[in-house]
Design an enzyme around this catalytic site. Structure first.
Site, short mmCIF file in Angstrom:
data_model
loop_
_atom_site.label_atom_id
_atom_site.label_comp_id
_atom_site.label_asym_id
_atom_site.label_seq_id
_atom_site.Cartn_x
_atom_site.Cartn_y
_atom_site.Cartn_z
N GLU A 1 -10.70 3.87 -4.13
CA GLU A 1 -10.38 5.18 -3.54
C GLU A 1 -9.41 6.01 -4.38
OE1 GLU A 1 -11.29 4.20 1.12
OE2 GLU A 1 -9.25 3.85 0.43
N ASP B 1 0.87 -1.18 0.00
CA ASP B 1 0.00 0.00 0.00
C ASP B 1 0.90 1.22 0.00
OD1 ASP B 1 -2.29 1.92 0.80
OD2 ASP B 1 -3.31 -0.02 0.79
N HIS C 1 -3.39 4.14 -3.64
CA HIS C 1 -2.75 3.36 -2.58
C HIS C 1 -1.34 2.92 -2.96
CE1 HIS C 1 -6.16 3.17 0.22
NE2 HIS C 1 -6.92 3.14 -0.87
#
Length: 599
Positions: free
Chosen positions: A367, A247, A301
């Site tokens: 996201e 991440d 990410h």
């Protein structure tokens, strides 16, 4: 009156003497109305029953976890078993299935012996035969694998039991051995390892995908903890460990093509997963019937580990104020306009395909922040001059689609030109106006939003296969203090095992009036994101709550959690006996006094 009291006293003394002489404990259990009732052993009790033995017979599903989906019958006659005399027979030498099942027999023996460390020596032998395989060397778990099994145990003579397992796959046979393990109990009144002398079970899962996500990037999770998580999954017949391995916070995966990622992106030289670690984890999972599903999240990410490349491959890394560019610090997204990004991805994908040899691949895709891309002049210039797009929000979704198509092409190249099913999170791409960019024949969608989100309706109507991970029930990191700022973390409150147990995929699609699409529900997955978790706390946050998910996905029971409570307490004890620090759910008094701990 004095004479009567004296008689009672004499009887009680004699009873206590008998208890001390013959049994290790003054209490036994009697089955009444589906509950094991604690009673004092008196001379009137001809055959006292220990709690674990009582639990085997005192409920329609026995004390098994997860609850079997088919036929179950067992005799009430218990016999002593010698775990050292459990033997696998009649399997073809040299086959991978024989090797794997022998490993499982070894584990079964050790688990049984550890559950009854005070057990007396001696007991019956047990021969285990496994039959029915359609493909003797097919040990690849896929969404089409038949994991069902039948298990029978019969007593042959005074010193021999025979167990027969019939399964079409190795994975079904392994589940049968786990069930057999749970049918072998420690009788603490007699200090014996015992098993019913007759057992018949037909069983198999409702859903093919039954998973746990473990994030090892926010905080590093050591290998021993990952292996222990796999142990708990195997005990509960879960079958997929979704490994969120990188991440924006760290890059612990050692890429052979690009070793600088872990060099620049790990928290320390010791906090990495190299080729040997991955190999060990995959084999450990295979023995226990579990696939290891890698996720390489992109285009958002990303961050730590990418610094060595430079050349504008990532944008808005560590941008401030972070809330303008991402959901949590540090921010970072790949630059879809940069060809170097795809060169790098192809190398990473090749490494992952070689190391994991997966049947599924998780591309993440959640996201993405449009403001992050909009902040990059190199991206906006490319969009306008090369693609002749404007800078509206819809154009940035075109950019995301462009990235996704390039990335999936690199994945195919990395997989020797073969397509592999890809999983994506629900995101802006699954919105009404953007879902056209995704092909349901290529993508499986993992839903992390709430169970009543219209996105579920949209996905099913567009014939996407889905995995349910709704955060209002299945996020295991919820309900603790915030890690940025004060108050509680974003997905509070805490999700107890009861909430997880009631989170039925079947009920969710009924909520959306789409029962005719139930074949598109592959299953569910509980997620443990590690912002506030490390190796010291993983066990308690996953277990025994994820076992509630395991029964829901294996059995999809009609009954609610209250009917599973006593079996859950017993299963939690199994975790502890096998060295997994599962969270305590109630005082042990509730386990020993069933029916008294109610609201």
């Amino acid at each position: 009156m004095i004479i009567l009291l004296l008689i009672i006293f004499v009887v009680q003394v004699k009873t206590n003497e008998n208890v001390e002489k013959f049994y290790s404990f003054p209490w036994h259990y009697k089955c009444e109305n589906g509950l094991c009732k604690k009673e004092l052993i008196t001379k009137e009790v001809i055959t006292p029953t220990s709690l674990e033995v009582c639990e085997l017979f005192c409920d329609a599903s026995s004390s098994l976890w997860p609850k079997p989906t088919g036929h179950l019958s067992l005799s009430k006659y218990m016999v002593q078993l010698d775990p050292d005399k459990i033997l696998l027979v009649d399997l073809q030498n040299g086959t991978q299935i024989k090797y794997l099942l022998e490993k499982n027999i070894f584990l079964l023996k050790n688990n049984v012996k550890n559950s009854g460390k005070l057990a007396k020596n001696g007991g019956m032998s047990m021969l285990i035969r496994c039959t029915g395989y359609e493909e003797i060397n097919n040990i690849k778990l896929t969404l089409d694998t038949d994991e069902s099994y039948t298990l029978t145990v019969i007593q042959i003579d005074e010193m021999l039991l025979e167990a027969t397992i019939t399964a079409k796959s190795y994975f079904g046979a392994r589940h049968a051995l786990e069930t057999l393990n749970q049918m072998i109990v420690f009788d603490d009144l007699r200090n014996e390892i015992q098993i019913p002398n007759e057992i018949s079970i037909i069983d198999g899962p409702v859903y093919p995908y039954r998973g746990i996500l473990l994030d090892t990037s926010r905080n590093f999770i050591d290998k021993a903890t990952i292996l222990r998580t796999i142990d708990g999954m195997a005990m509960s017949k879960l079958n997929t460990l979704h490994w969120h391995i990188t991440d924006s916070h760290s890059f612990p995966y050692v890429s052979k093509t690009w070793p600088n990622f872990s060099k620049f992106g790990s928290y320390s030289p010791e906090k990495i997963y190299d080729e040997n670690d991955v190999k060990e984890i995959i084999e450990y999972g295979l023995i226990r019937g579990i696939r290891i599903l890698p996720e390489f999240d992109a285009p958002a990410h990303v961050g730590e580990g990418w610094q060595w490349i430079g050349n504008d491959t990532i944008v808005c890394f560590k941008a401030e104020p972070w809330k303008d560019y991402c959901v949590e610090p540090p921010c970072g997204q790949l630059n879809p306009a940069n060809d170097k990004v795809y060169e790098i991805l192809e190398g990473i994908y090749k490494d992952i395909m070689l190391d994991f040899q997966p049947d599924l691949f998780h591309m993440g895709g959640d996201e993405v922040n449009i403001n992050c891309w909009r902040s990059s002049t190199s991206i906006t210039n490319w969009m306008q001059t090369v693609k002749h797009w404007d800078l509206s929000e819809s154009s940035f979704y075109k950019l995301w689609h462009y990235f996704q198509e390039k990335a999936i092409d690199k994945l195919k190249i990395a997989n020797n030109g073969k397509e592999i099913p890809v999983i994506l999170w629900t995101s802006g791409l699954t919105n009404e106006e953007n879902i056209k960019y995704l092909d349901p024949s290529k993508y499986i969608i993992q839903v992390w939003t709430t169970k009543n989100d219209p996105v579920i309706d949209r996905l099913l109507r567009n014939n996407f296969k889905v995995i349910i991970s709704n955060y209002d029930a299945l996020y295991l990191d919820c309900g603790f203090s915030a890690w940025v700022g004060e108050g509680n973390n974003w997905c509070s409150p805490y999700k107890g095992w009861q909430i997880i147990y009631e989170n039925s995929p079947l009920k969710i699609i009924k909520l959306h009036h789409l029962e005719n699409k139930k074949n598109l529900i592959l299953g569910s997955e509980a997620a443990l994101w590690s912002e506030q978790v490390d190796s010291a706390s993983v066990d308690a946050k996953i277990w025994p709550r994820s076992a509630a998910l395991a029964e829901r996905l294996w059995s999809e029971p009609d009954s609610g959690w209250i009917h599973a409570e006593h079996r859950m307490l017993r299963h939690r004890e199994r975790f502890v006996k096998r060295g997994i620090s599962a969270e305590s759910l109630q005082p042990e008094w509730c386990l020993q006094n069933q029916g008294h701990c109610y609201a």
